[in-house]
Design an enzyme around this catalytic site. Structure first.
Site, mmCIF file in Angstrom:
data_model
loop_
_atom_site.group_PDB
_atom_site.id
_atom_site.type_symbol
_atom_site.label_atom_id
_atom_site.label_comp_id
_atom_site.label_asym_id
_atom_site.label_seq_id
_atom_site.Cartn_x
_atom_site.Cartn_y
_atom_site.Cartn_z
ATOM 1 N N LYS A 130 1.004 -1.186 0.102
ATOM 2 C CA LYS A 130 0.048 -0.020 -0.037
ATOM 3 C C LYS A 130 0.768 1.383 0.125
ATOM 4 O O LYS A 130 0.522 2.343 -0.611
ATOM 5 C CB LYS A 130 -0.859 0.078 1.099
ATOM 6 C CG LYS A 130 -2.129 -0.973 1.115
ATOM 7 C CD LYS A 130 -3.241 -0.776 2.289
ATOM 8 C CE LYS A 130 -4.366 -1.509 1.783
ATOM 9 N NZ LYS A 130 -5.398 -1.244 2.832
ATOM 10 N N ASP B 181 -10.321 3.401 1.415
ATOM 11 C CA ASP B 181 -10.812 2.567 2.966
ATOM 12 C C ASP B 181 -11.739 3.488 3.836
ATOM 13 O O ASP B 181 -12.735 3.291 4.451
ATOM 14 C CB ASP B 181 -9.611 2.187 3.533
ATOM 15 C CG ASP B 181 -9.236 0.887 3.066
ATOM 16 O OD1 ASP B 181 -9.827 0.150 2.249
ATOM 17 O OD2 ASP B 181 -7.860 0.688 3.322
HETATM 18 P P1 NAP Z 1 -1.758 -2.363 10.444
HETATM 19 O O1 NAP Z 1 -1.212 -1.273 9.519
HETATM 20 O O2 NAP Z 1 -0.879 -3.460 10.717
HETATM 21 O O3 NAP Z 1 -1.852 -1.748 12.137
HETATM 22 C C1 NAP Z 1 -2.254 -2.660 12.994
HETATM 23 C C2 NAP Z 1 -2.821 -2.040 14.487
HETATM 24 O O4 NAP Z 1 -3.174 -2.675 15.183
HETATM 25 C C3 NAP Z 1 -1.422 -0.833 14.704
HETATM 26 O O5 NAP Z 1 -2.064 0.262 15.340
HETATM 27 C C4 NAP Z 1 -1.057 -1.818 16.000
HETATM 28 O O6 NAP Z 1 -0.360 -1.366 16.967
HETATM 29 C C5 NAP Z 1 -2.262 -2.526 16.516
HETATM 30 N N1 NAP Z 1 -1.989 -3.917 16.834
HETATM 31 C C6 NAP Z 1 -1.635 -5.009 16.291
HETATM 32 N N2 NAP Z 1 -1.390 -6.114 17.152
HETATM 33 C C7 NAP Z 1 -1.906 -5.677 18.142
HETATM 34 C C8 NAP Z 1 -1.683 -6.339 19.361
HETATM 35 N N3 NAP Z 1 -1.374 -7.570 19.713
HETATM 36 N N4 NAP Z 1 -2.319 -5.463 20.557
HETATM 37 C C9 NAP Z 1 -2.886 -4.344 20.337
HETATM 38 N N5 NAP Z 1 -2.555 -3.691 19.319
HETATM 39 C C10 NAP Z 1 -2.167 -4.234 18.318
HETATM 40 O O7 NAP Z 1 -2.877 -3.175 9.939
HETATM 41 P P2 NAP Z 1 -4.253 -2.601 9.121
HETATM 42 O O8 NAP Z 1 -4.125 -2.395 7.865
HETATM 43 O O9 NAP Z 1 -4.430 -1.210 9.644
HETATM 44 O O10 NAP Z 1 -5.502 -3.493 9.477
HETATM 45 C C11 NAP Z 1 -5.863 -3.534 10.773
HETATM 46 C C12 NAP Z 1 -7.366 -4.353 10.632
HETATM 47 O O11 NAP Z 1 -8.246 -3.609 9.845
HETATM 48 C C13 NAP Z 1 -6.988 -5.807 10.282
HETATM 49 O O12 NAP Z 1 -7.608 -6.676 10.967
HETATM 50 C C14 NAP Z 1 -7.461 -5.738 8.760
HETATM 51 O O13 NAP Z 1 -8.008 -6.723 8.383
HETATM 52 C C15 NAP Z 1 -8.730 -4.698 9.015
HETATM 53 N N6 NAP Z 1 -8.949 -3.892 7.549
HETATM 54 C C16 NAP Z 1 -10.376 -3.994 7.344
HETATM 55 C C17 NAP Z 1 -10.793 -3.607 6.219
HETATM 56 C C18 NAP Z 1 -12.023 -3.460 5.775
HETATM 57 O O14 NAP Z 1 -12.292 -3.372 4.546
HETATM 58 N N7 NAP Z 1 -12.986 -4.056 6.507
HETATM 59 C C19 NAP Z 1 -9.743 -2.791 5.464
HETATM 60 C C20 NAP Z 1 -8.331 -2.585 5.985
HETATM 61 C C21 NAP Z 1 -7.937 -3.297 7.121
HETATM 62 P P3 NAP Z 1 1.203 -0.802 16.904
HETATM 63 O O15 NAP Z 1 1.130 0.639 16.270
HETATM 64 O O16 NAP Z 1 1.368 -0.574 18.543
HETATM 65 O O17 NAP Z 1 1.907 -1.476 16.075
#
Ligand code: NAP
Length: 286
Positions: free
Chosen positions: A70, A106
């Site tokens: 991305k 998004d």
């Molecule tokens: P990302 O960029 O990897 O960000 C993950 C976030 O979650 C970070 O802020 C991270 O905190 C936090 N995190 C990860 N593991 C954790 C844990 N064990 N405890 C507490 N916080 C934790 O991921 P993303 O792309 O934003 O995606 C996040 C979620 O949204 C995923 O489940 C994805 O499938 C979903 N999503 C859904 C859609 C949709 O269309 N519905 C679209 C995009 C994403 P740190 O900053 O501390 O690392």
């Protein structure tokens, strides 16, 4: 039927084989009687630029972009939207003549899901967003632009939280978990709930939000859509709290891409039904 005149679109990512996008877009193209086809392309980390060169060479009409490309894709584009300029991340590439244009749909996807599917007015409400990654950042910016009264960002790490909160403008700030009880809408934007975070001791995945902080009148949104009822949503429902999963956001972000690529109105119900059927099939074959 695919023929010599069929236009091609797709998604790049790795791993990409579980993406619901081919199911959603091919159902949409068929229902709209468009001579288009959509494929999933497994593109290794570090090869986003090559994939964009391939898109130009092959004349692909559009590409969805998912992890881990991305951010990397941005440098290989000719133009980017204001969202991409602010977020530094692209989830949709549109071919406009010879130019490749990057978009991030998004945030608009979540706002559409809340407004159109759930009848929730974005304006004037207080939001707590848990997480500060790519999805959270897109949502936080969209809420700020959409007229939120406040957007409180709660995240495990401080620096990404500060940066993400700024994306909401004057209404954004970093907060503590205890502030969840003050929000009208609580949004989980972490992967907690997908069943992928387990401790080495085999402890169950923690919840992103302590359900004791949730109360009547709130709406709890989980961006996770598989499972469709995450442990957080189940805990909220058990307290009689209204819940929304991430499926609506997934459909509406795809709907924005469909509009950008085809200039036509997407068949939202068909897209949603196709995604639900694929998720049910996935669940049953587990
Ligand atoms: P990302 O960029 O990897 O960000 C993950 C976030 O979650 C970070 O802020 C991270 O905190 C936090 N995190 C990860 N593991 C954790 C844990 N064990 N405890 C507490 N916080 C934790 O991921 P993303 O792309 O934003 O995606 C996040 C979620 O949204 C995923 O489940 C994805 O499938 C979903 N999503 C859904 C859609 C949709 O269309 N519905 C679209 C995009 C994403 P740190 O900053 O501390 O690392």
């Amino acid at each position: 039927m695919i023929s010599g005149t069929t236009r091609a679109a797709g998604v790049i990512g790795t791993p990409v084989r579980h993406s619901l996008s081919p199911v959603i877009f091919n159902a949409a193209f068929a229902a709209s009687e468009l001579d288009w086809a959509y494929l999933a392309f497994e593109v290794p980390d570090g090869a986003a630029g090559l994939a964009m060169a391939g898109m130009r060479a092959l004349g692909l009409e559009g590409l969805s972009v998912t992890m881990p490309h991305k951010s990397a894709v941005v440098d290989a584009l000719d133009e980017v939207s204001a969202d991409v300029a602010a977020l530094g991340a692209v989830n949709c590439v549109q071919r406009r003549g010879t130019a490749l244009v990057g978009h991030n749909t998004d945030g608009a996807g979540l706002l559409d899901a809340l407004r159109r599917d759930e009848g929730i007015d974005i304006e004037g409400k207080h939001y707590a967003v848990v997480g500060a990654g790519g999805a959270a950042r897109a949502v936080i910016r969209a809420l700020g632009l959409g007229g939120a009264a406040s957007v409180v960002v709660i995240n495990r790490s401080a620096a990404p939280a500060e940066e993400a909160a700024r994306l909401a403008g004057l209404v954004g700030r970093v907060g503590a978990a205890a502030e969840i009880c003050d929000a009208d809408v609580v949004i989980n934007a972490t992967p907690l709930g997908m069943g992928i975070v387990v401790s080495t001791a085999g402890d169950p995945e923690p919840l992103p939000v302590d359900p004791a902080l949730l109360g009547a009148g709130q709406v709890v949104v989980d961006l996770v859509y598989h499972p469709t009822v995450t442990p957080l949503l189940a805990a909220a429902r058990a307290r009689g709290i209204r819940t929304v999963n991430g499926l609506g956001m997934l459909i509406h972000q795809a709907a924005h891409a469909f509009r950008l690529w085809t200039s036509e109105e997407p068949p939202l119900e068909v897209m949603s039904a196709a995604a639900v059927a694929a998720l049910v099939h996935r669940q049953e074959s587990r």
